[in-house]
Design a protein around this motif. Structure first.
Motif, PDB file in Angstrom:
ATOM      1  N   TYR A 134       0.219   0.127   8.384  1.00  0.00           N
ATOM      2  CA  TYR A 134       0.686  -0.383   7.089  1.00  0.00           C
ATOM      3  C   TYR A 134       1.560  -1.614   7.289  1.00  0.00           C
ATOM      4  O   TYR A 134       1.402  -2.625   6.611  1.00  0.00           O
ATOM      5  N   THR A 191       6.366   4.685  -0.109  1.00  0.00           N
ATOM      6  CA  THR A 191       6.135   6.102   0.179  1.00  0.00           C
ATOM      7  C   THR A 191       6.990   6.967  -0.737  1.00  0.00           C
ATOM      8  O   THR A 191       7.887   6.458  -1.422  1.00  0.00           O
ATOM      9  N   LYS A 241       2.452  12.871   5.808  1.00  0.00           N
ATOM     10  CA  LYS A 241       1.913  12.615   7.145  1.00  0.00           C
ATOM     11  C   LYS A 241       3.024  12.508   8.186  1.00  0.00           C
ATOM     12  O   LYS A 241       2.761  12.496   9.381  1.00  0.00           O
ATOM     13  N   THR A 254       5.385  -1.424   2.057  1.00  0.00           N
ATOM     14  CA  THR A 254       4.773  -0.097   2.089  1.00  0.00           C
ATOM     15  C   THR A 254       5.594   0.812   1.184  1.00  0.00           C
ATOM     16  O   THR A 254       6.820   0.824   1.256  1.00  0.00           O
ATOM     17  N   GLU A 285       0.850  -1.191   0.000  1.00  0.00           N
ATOM     18  CA  GLU A 285       0.000   0.000   0.000  1.00  0.00           C
ATOM     19  C   GLU A 285       0.882   1.236   0.000  1.00  0.00           C
ATOM     20  O   GLU A 285       2.048   1.175   0.398  1.00  0.00           O
ATOM     21  N   CYS A 286       0.324   2.317  -0.489  1.00  0.00           N
ATOM     22  CA  CYS A 286       1.073   3.567  -0.618  1.00  0.00           C
ATOM     23  C   CYS A 286       0.756   4.476   0.575  1.00  0.00           C
ATOM     24  O   CYS A 286      -0.406   4.728   0.869  1.00  0.00           O
ATOM     25  N   ALA A 287       1.795   4.926   1.278  1.00  0.00           N
ATOM     26  CA  ALA A 287       1.594   5.812   2.428  1.00  0.00           C
ATOM     27  C   ALA A 287       2.083   7.217   2.072  1.00  0.00           C
ATOM     28  O   ALA A 287       3.116   7.374   1.433  1.00  0.00           O
ATOM     29  N   ASP A 288       1.345   8.206   2.515  1.00  0.00           N
ATOM     30  CA  ASP A 288       1.638   9.590   2.146  1.00  0.00           C
ATOM     31  C   ASP A 288       2.732  10.181   3.041  1.00  0.00           C
ATOM     32  O   ASP A 288       2.531  10.374   4.239  1.00  0.00           O
ATOM     33  N   TYR A 319       2.006   6.522  12.337  1.00  0.00           N
ATOM     34  CA  TYR A 319       1.235   6.462  11.095  1.00  0.00           C
ATOM     35  C   TYR A 319       1.475   5.163  10.327  1.00  0.00           C
ATOM     36  O   TYR A 319       0.553   4.592   9.747  1.00  0.00           O
ATOM     37  N   LEU A 320       2.711   4.687  10.330  1.00  0.00           N
ATOM     38  CA  LEU A 320       3.032   3.550   9.459  1.00  0.00           C
ATOM     39  C   LEU A 320       2.743   2.185  10.082  1.00  0.00           C
ATOM     40  O   LEU A 320       2.720   1.182   9.374  1.00  0.00           O
TER      41      LEU A 320
END
Ligand code: ASP
Ligand code: MG
Length: 467
Positions: free
Chosen positions: A177, A186, A148, A184, A142-145, A173-174
């Motif tokens: 994920y 980013t 953040k 992950t 999954e792609c994490a922003d 935050y991660l």
């Protein structure tokens, strides 16, 4: 695992990267990705045209960027619901980009926040595509922003990552994920200020992102994947015999990066260094190569069969300034004034040498040299020599080699190359000197041949020469 622009520049490159990530899936990597090679440059160009209100050019660049990403999606992914969603997401980013560039046109100026938001587009696009591609390979990802958790503040124009905040926010935050996905993804380079404004870590900043996150998350290792086999003994475009080094210390890598080696962003090293996390430089086109590992300290067995000089770096476009004043004898304030002037004009000083009435300083050639010289002339007579090169030789085992500087001076003298300024401290792992631009190839060749190829240190620490 950080993948630079050259590692994701086209379909074949991304396919290679996908394979590398998949093979490392069980280590649960956090992948930091740059914009596709060349995109950040194009965004900078678009901003410049927008400032000049050249809408046609702006639109042309944005269309080109859009087409390149859509073509990539076509080539990498087959039609599916996910691909449709990805294309929508890409479309949304490009609409935002058009709005931001339109705003730049309207105000006829590059606002820092708007420009940072524009520059972030490259990584926002590449990360989404890489993530979608990994999913098609059967990797759960999954792609994490990054906005953040990569929090920075600005001190004047200088961007300073807030490492404590990054640690707190990245871990918080991660976690979700890491629990849910094997991989992950980013964005490198992109950041946010404490007030939530768009920010970036500066050109080539993705290495910095990787290092900051590696430190924040206490990773096993930070991998910097690019298009070279590691850190080399010299620039391969000059020395075809240059070879990748198996390992080097953080201090050696810092010196090399600072003095011109093009592999790593110098600041990259810092957060990793402080947390004792090894950084491995690898080639995504040749993943079977071992690369170079950068470690905090030399292990006792490392470097035994290495030469004293491990690597040679150089930095071109250097000006040597010498300020001569008898006031230097009288007052330390003269030095203060000189360095204040350099600081005010944003000049980075690379090497310095001082005698009773003279001080020599090396800075990058610049267009504002006249102003600087006018400023410095208040302190004494200024002598300017442009078009110089700084050459630096680096190696932990140089610490105890007190004869190295005279060896180099003699070697170059015999070859008819003159040295302008030389600086080495006691117990120093690097030695720096200045030569004429025209002598660079000859110098690097000679040093590599004599000090890297033909020399090995024996286990007893004696220097031997190979013929
Ligand atoms: N895309 C950014 C640049 O080109 C950051 C990076 O590649 O590291 O500078
Ligand atoms: Mg890059």
């Amino acid at each position: 695992m950080k993948f630079g622009g050259s590692s994701v520049k086209n379909t074949a490159a991304i396919q290679r990267v996908g394979k590398i990530i998949k093979q490392n899936g069980e280590r649960k990597p956090l992948v930091v990705v740059s914009a596709l090679g060349g995109i950040t440059d194009q965004l900078i160009e678009a901003l410049e045209y927008a400032e000049k209100q050249n809408s046609a050019k702006v639109e042309e660049i944005v269309n080109r960027i859009e087409k390149r990403h859509l073509n990539l999606i076509e080539a990498l992914l087959s039609e599916s619901e996910n691909t449709v969603k990805l294309k929508e997401a890409i479309h949304t980013e490009l609409e935002k980009l058009r709005i931001l560039l339109g705003a730049t046109e309207a105000i006829r100026a590059q606002s820092k926040r708007i420009s940072n938001a524009v520059l972030s587009t490259g990584e926002l696009l590449s990360s989404k595509i890489l993530n979608a591609y990994l999913n098609t390979l059967g990797v759960t990802s999954e792609c994490a922003d990054a906005r953040k958790f990569i929090v920075v503040s600005y001190h004047g124009d200088e961007v300073v990552p807030q490492q404590k905040t990054i640690k707190k926010q990245a871990n918080a935050y991660l976690q979700r994920y890491f629990d849910q996905y094997d991989v992950t993804v980013t964005q490198g380079f992109i950041a946010v200020t404490q007030q939530g404004a768009p920010a970036t870590l500066g050109r080539d900043g993705s290495d910095y992102t990787a290092s900051l996150l590696g430190a924040a998350l206490d990773c096993e290792e930070i991998q910097i994947w690019s298009d070279v086999d590691g850190i080399l003994t010299a620039d391969p475009s000059i020395v075809s015999e240059a070879k990748p080094l198996e390992s080097m210390t953080f201090d050696e890598a810092c010196e090399l990066a600072y003095f011109g080696a093009r592999v790593l962003h110098p600041a990259t090293i810092q957060p990793a260094l402080e947390n004792g996390i090894p950084v491995r430089v690898l080639n995504s086109s040749r993943p079977q190569e071992k690369g170079t590992v950068i470690v905090a300290e030399n292990s006792p067995s490392a470097g035994q069969r290495a030469s004293r000089v491990k690597s040679i770096a150089y930095k071109e476009n250097i000006t040597l300034l010498t300020i001569e004043s008898s006031n230097l004898l009288l007052s330390p304030r003269v030095m203060e004034q000189i360095f204040m002037s350099l600081y005010r004009m944003g000049k980075k000083v690379y090497a310095v040498s001082k005698s009773a009435t003279k001080v020599s300083i090396t800075i990058e050639n610049g267009t504002d040299q006249d102003n600087l010289i006018r400023e410095l002339s208040k302190q004494g007579r200024v002598h300017v020599e442009p078009n110089k090169v700084i050459v630096t030789v680096v190696g932990e085992d140089m610490r105890s080699s007190h004869d190295l500087s005279w060896q180099i001076i003699r070697m170059l003298d015999q070859a008819g190359i003159s040295i302008e300024l030389i600086s080495q401290f006691a117990d120093q792992i690097s030695l720096t000197f200045i030569i004429d631009e025209t002598d660079i190839e000859k110098t690097v060749h000679l040093l590599h041949k004599r000090l890297v190829e033909k020399e090995v240190t024996t286990e007893a620490g004696n220097v031997q020469y190979w013929q």
